[in-house]
Design a protein around this motif. Structure first.
Motif, PDB file in Angstrom:
ATOM      1  N   ASP A 155       0.741  -1.271  -0.001  1.00  0.00           N
ATOM      2  CA  ASP A 155       0.054  -0.200  -0.037  1.00  0.00           C
ATOM      3  C   ASP A 155       0.717   1.340  -0.084  1.00  0.00           C
ATOM      4  O   ASP A 155       0.309   2.389  -0.343  1.00  0.00           O
ATOM      5  CB  ASP A 155      -0.895   0.067   1.179  1.00  0.00           C
ATOM      6  CG  ASP A 155      -1.937  -1.148   1.181  1.00  0.00           C
ATOM      7  OD1 ASP A 155      -2.393  -1.483   0.132  1.00  0.00           O
ATOM      8  OD2 ASP A 155      -1.982  -1.752   2.218  1.00  0.00           O
ATOM      9  N   SER A 156       1.861   1.229   0.698  1.00  0.00           N
ATOM     10  CA  SER A 156       2.819   2.533   0.606  1.00  0.00           C
ATOM     11  C   SER A 156       4.496   2.142   0.205  1.00  0.00           C
ATOM     12  O   SER A 156       4.964   0.813   0.455  1.00  0.00           O
ATOM     13  CB  SER A 156       2.825   3.137   1.941  1.00  0.00           C
ATOM     14  OG  SER A 156       3.286   2.090   2.847  1.00  0.00           O
ATOM     15  N   VAL A 157       5.079   3.081  -0.107  1.00  0.00           N
ATOM     16  CA  VAL A 157       6.526   2.988  -0.359  1.00  0.00           C
ATOM     17  C   VAL A 157       7.382   4.181   0.606  1.00  0.00           C
ATOM     18  O   VAL A 157       6.790   5.198   0.513  1.00  0.00           O
ATOM     19  CB  VAL A 157       6.974   2.879  -1.953  1.00  0.00           C
ATOM     20  CG1 VAL A 157       8.297   2.908  -2.195  1.00  0.00           C
ATOM     21  CG2 VAL A 157       6.304   2.043  -2.686  1.00  0.00           C
ATOM     22  N   ASP A 158       8.556   3.761   1.087  1.00  0.00           N
ATOM     23  CA  ASP A 158       9.312   4.752   1.857  1.00  0.00           C
ATOM     24  C   ASP A 158      10.161   4.865   0.896  1.00  0.00           C
ATOM     25  O   ASP A 158      11.347   4.452   0.646  1.00  0.00           O
ATOM     26  CB  ASP A 158       9.924   3.756   3.111  1.00  0.00           C
ATOM     27  CG  ASP A 158      10.719   4.966   3.831  1.00  0.00           C
ATOM     28  OD1 ASP A 158      10.903   5.885   3.695  1.00  0.00           O
ATOM     29  OD2 ASP A 158      10.938   4.456   5.090  1.00  0.00           O
ATOM     30  N   LEU A 159      10.027   6.160   0.219  1.00  0.00           N
ATOM     31  CA  LEU A 159      10.892   6.729  -0.787  1.00  0.00           C
ATOM     32  C   LEU A 159      12.225   7.052  -0.282  1.00  0.00           C
ATOM     33  O   LEU A 159      13.364   6.914  -0.874  1.00  0.00           O
ATOM     34  CB  LEU A 159      10.085   7.791  -1.489  1.00  0.00           C
ATOM     35  CG  LEU A 159       8.869   7.477  -2.232  1.00  0.00           C
ATOM     36  CD1 LEU A 159       8.375   8.772  -3.070  1.00  0.00           C
ATOM     37  CD2 LEU A 159       9.169   6.632  -3.357  1.00  0.00           C
ATOM     38  N   GLY A 160      12.154   7.645   0.908  1.00  0.00           N
ATOM     39  CA  GLY A 160      13.745   7.726   1.428  1.00  0.00           C
ATOM     40  C   GLY A 160      14.376   6.568   1.960  1.00  0.00           C
ATOM     41  O   GLY A 160      15.728   6.577   1.363  1.00  0.00           O
ATOM     42  N   ALA A 161      13.861   5.794   2.277  1.00  0.00           N
ATOM     43  CA  ALA A 161      14.693   4.284   2.597  1.00  0.00           C
ATOM     44  C   ALA A 161      14.992   3.740   1.098  1.00  0.00           C
ATOM     45  O   ALA A 161      16.078   3.208   0.914  1.00  0.00           O
ATOM     46  CB  ALA A 161      13.955   3.604   3.607  1.00  0.00           C
ATOM     47  N   LEU A 162      14.050   3.797   0.254  1.00  0.00           N
ATOM     48  CA  LEU A 162      14.370   3.166  -0.976  1.00  0.00           C
ATOM     49  C   LEU A 162      15.413   3.827  -1.858  1.00  0.00           C
ATOM     50  O   LEU A 162      16.307   3.186  -2.318  1.00  0.00           O
ATOM     51  CB  LEU A 162      13.067   3.087  -1.866  1.00  0.00           C
ATOM     52  CG  LEU A 162      13.077   2.347  -3.162  1.00  0.00           C
ATOM     53  CD1 LEU A 162      13.333   0.713  -2.939  1.00  0.00           C
ATOM     54  CD2 LEU A 162      11.871   2.294  -4.031  1.00  0.00           C
ATOM     55  N   ALA A 163      15.379   5.104  -1.565  1.00  0.00           N
ATOM     56  CA  ALA A 163      16.575   5.873  -2.198  1.00  0.00           C
ATOM     57  C   ALA A 163      17.742   5.713  -1.727  1.00  0.00           C
ATOM     58  O   ALA A 163      18.858   5.439  -2.289  1.00  0.00           O
ATOM     59  CB  ALA A 163      16.408   7.380  -2.208  1.00  0.00           C
ATOM     60  N   ALA A 164      17.986   5.570  -0.290  1.00  0.00           N
ATOM     61  CA  ALA A 164      19.047   5.325   0.021  1.00  0.00           C
ATOM     62  C   ALA A 164      19.618   3.927  -0.166  1.00  0.00           C
ATOM     63  O   ALA A 164      20.812   3.701  -0.155  1.00  0.00           O
ATOM     64  CB  ALA A 164      18.892   5.444   1.860  1.00  0.00           C
ATOM     65  N   GLY A 165      18.823   3.031   0.258  1.00  0.00           N
ATOM     66  CA  GLY A 165      19.046   1.574  -0.467  1.00  0.00           C
ATOM     67  C   GLY A 165      19.710   1.712  -1.926  1.00  0.00           C
ATOM     68  O   GLY A 165      20.524   1.101  -2.096  1.00  0.00           O
ATOM     69  N   GLY A 166      19.060   2.515  -2.975  1.00  0.00           N
ATOM     70  CA  GLY A 166      19.678   2.422  -4.048  1.00  0.00           C
ATOM     71  C   GLY A 166      21.078   3.144  -4.324  1.00  0.00           C
ATOM     72  O   GLY A 166      21.772   2.427  -5.186  1.00  0.00           O
ATOM     73  N   VAL A 167      21.110   4.042  -3.195  1.00  0.00           N
ATOM     74  CA  VAL A 167      22.742   4.759  -3.311  1.00  0.00           C
ATOM     75  C   VAL A 167      23.583   3.610  -2.735  1.00  0.00           C
ATOM     76  O   VAL A 167      24.653   3.495  -3.378  1.00  0.00           O
ATOM     77  CB  VAL A 167      22.628   5.705  -2.355  1.00  0.00           C
ATOM     78  CG1 VAL A 167      24.031   6.320  -2.285  1.00  0.00           C
ATOM     79  CG2 VAL A 167      21.506   7.000  -3.062  1.00  0.00           C
ATOM     80  N   ILE A 168      23.309   2.773  -1.627  1.00  0.00           N
ATOM     81  CA  ILE A 168      24.124   1.850  -1.322  1.00  0.00           C
ATOM     82  C   ILE A 168      24.436   0.816  -2.299  1.00  0.00           C
ATOM     83  O   ILE A 168      25.578   0.415  -2.475  1.00  0.00           O
ATOM     84  CB  ILE A 168      23.469   1.139  -0.005  1.00  0.00           C
ATOM     85  CG1 ILE A 168      23.550   2.407   1.270  1.00  0.00           C
ATOM     86  CG2 ILE A 168      24.432   0.133   0.396  1.00  0.00           C
ATOM     87  CD1 ILE A 168      22.862   1.690   2.239  1.00  0.00           C
ATOM     88  N   ALA A 169      23.414   0.522  -3.124  1.00  0.00           N
ATOM     89  CA  ALA A 169      23.528  -0.444  -4.074  1.00  0.00           C
ATOM     90  C   ALA A 169      24.389  -0.048  -5.210  1.00  0.00           C
ATOM     91  O   ALA A 169      25.244  -0.681  -5.841  1.00  0.00           O
ATOM     92  CB  ALA A 169      22.288  -0.999  -4.747  1.00  0.00           C
ATOM     93  N   ALA A 170      24.224   1.079  -5.509  1.00  0.00           N
ATOM     94  CA  ALA A 170      25.044   2.056  -6.757  1.00  0.00           C
ATOM     95  C   ALA A 170      26.603   2.146  -6.449  1.00  0.00           C
ATOM     96  O   ALA A 170      27.430   2.228  -7.271  1.00  0.00           O
ATOM     97  CB  ALA A 170      24.377   2.995  -7.267  1.00  0.00           C
ATOM     98  N   VAL A 171      26.896   2.585  -5.255  1.00  0.00           N
ATOM     99  CA  VAL A 171      28.270   2.915  -4.933  1.00  0.00           C
ATOM    100  C   VAL A 171      29.403   2.132  -5.316  1.00  0.00           C
ATOM    101  O   VAL A 171      30.277   2.200  -5.885  1.00  0.00           O
ATOM    102  CB  VAL A 171      28.344   3.093  -3.328  1.00  0.00           C
ATOM    103  CG1 VAL A 171      29.819   3.401  -2.909  1.00  0.00           C
ATOM    104  CG2 VAL A 171      27.620   4.358  -3.135  1.00  0.00           C
ATOM    105  N   PRO A 172      29.214   0.405  -5.077  1.00  0.00           N
ATOM    106  CA  PRO A 172      30.221  -0.420  -5.522  1.00  0.00           C
ATOM    107  C   PRO A 172      30.497  -0.282  -6.910  1.00  0.00           C
ATOM    108  O   PRO A 172      31.497  -0.411  -7.616  1.00  0.00           O
ATOM    109  CB  PRO A 172      29.918  -1.718  -4.972  1.00  0.00           C
ATOM    110  CG  PRO A 172      29.046  -1.416  -3.735  1.00  0.00           C
ATOM    111  CD  PRO A 172      27.993  -0.102  -4.266  1.00  0.00           C
TER     112      PRO A 172
END
Length: 299
Positions: free
Chosen positions: A259-276
């Motif tokens: 029903d909902s998406v935590d955009l801040g947490a999802l974006a932070a996870g995306g940054v962590i995934a993209a850094v390496p």
């Protein structure tokens, strides 16, 4: 006389003067001067198209929850703290790194042996084997899920990182073997023959002479294997069931609720995934370009 006579007593043929340059017109041909704006304008548009999604992701990751500002100020790290500690992204990161590095090592080692064999030896089914490697690239990874799941189930490897590593290695081997085979063909056989004359065996000559020259190709294949394993979602979702075994792509999927998406947490996870991935490409971009171009010269 204004011009010297030739040996036969005739005047030399006059040399035609080059046509006068016409202002405002550029010389036609592949070496003509191109205005700089025709180069930089498309590059800037492409760079803008590429960087806007990254900026949008950083914006949601760094600005406070509930803020609608287009500039992440004040900067906050609450979203990173939440996904790393509360959503177990530290465990996901470690699992992804284990899968990526293991797939890199296994893919590079097997592809090196297979590529060398295809480049240096002639055998009866060589052309058929190359054709099988090429046609396997048309098979999507989703079609491999069910047979691989049955195999790993019989081997009792379900919910094990080893199953994902093996699946990733098998999926990436055909292209890796083809690339390294073309790269080995660019190394002259005479270099190995000179080592053989000096008393080296085939394996020692390969390690001392050929292997150092394959460094760009190995870096290209290894980086491709690492990035693909790091980003792949299907195999990890299918073969890993417990949370302590999941990888970052599966962890990002858990942040999307019904029903909902935590955009801040999802974006932070995306940054962590993209850094390496960004770090890998930043350090090996020269070797990556050289390796792929050299491996594609001869296939």
């Amino acid at each position: 006389m204004t011009a010297a006579l030739t040996e036969k007593g005739t005047l030399p043929a006059p040399v035609a003067a080059p046509p006068p340059a016409v202002r405002g017109k550029r010389r036609r041909g592949p070496d003509r001067d191109v205005p700089r704006w025709q180069i930089y304008l498309p590059l800037c548009l492409y760079l803008l198209f590429t960087l806007v999604p990254f900026y949008w992701m950083l914006l949601f990751a760094l600005r406070p929850a509930g803020s609608n500002a287009l500039v992440p100020w004040p900067v906050t790290g609450e979203h990173f703290h939440k996904v790393w500690n509360e959503r177990s992204f530290g465990v996901f990161f470690q699992n992804s790194m284990t899968v990526g590095v293991s797939s890199l090592v296994m893919t590079t080692a097997v592809a090196l042996a297979g590529g060398y064999a295809l480049a240096r030896f002639d055998f009866a089914v060589k052309n058929g084997f190359m054709l099988a490697l090429l046609t396997s690239q048309f098979i999507p990874g989703a079609l491999m899920l069910v047979p691989l799941f049955e195999i790993f189930k019989n081997l009792q490897m379900i919910n094990s990182l080893g199953s994902v590593v093996i699946a990733e290695t098998v999926f990436q081997l055909p292209l890796s073997i083809i690339l390294l085979s073309g790269f080995v063909k660019n190394v002259p056989v005479s270099l190995e023959e000179q080592a053989w004359v000096d008393g080296c065996g085939r394996f020692r000559a390969f390690c001392a002479v050929v292997l150092p020259l394959l460094r760009p190709g190995l870096i290209a294949v290894g980086s491709f294997a690492f990035v693909h394993s790091w980003n792949h979602f299907l195999f990890a979702l299918m073969f890993l069931s417990s949370q302590d075994r999941q990888t970052i792509p599966v962890g990002l999927n858990t942040l999307i609720g019904a029903d909902s998406v935590d955009l801040g947490a999802l974006a932070a996870g995306g940054v962590i995934a993209a850094v390496p991935v960004v770090i890998v490409f930043a350090f090996i971009q020269k070797w990556l370009t050289t390796g792929f171009s050299a491996g594609a010269v001869k296939g």
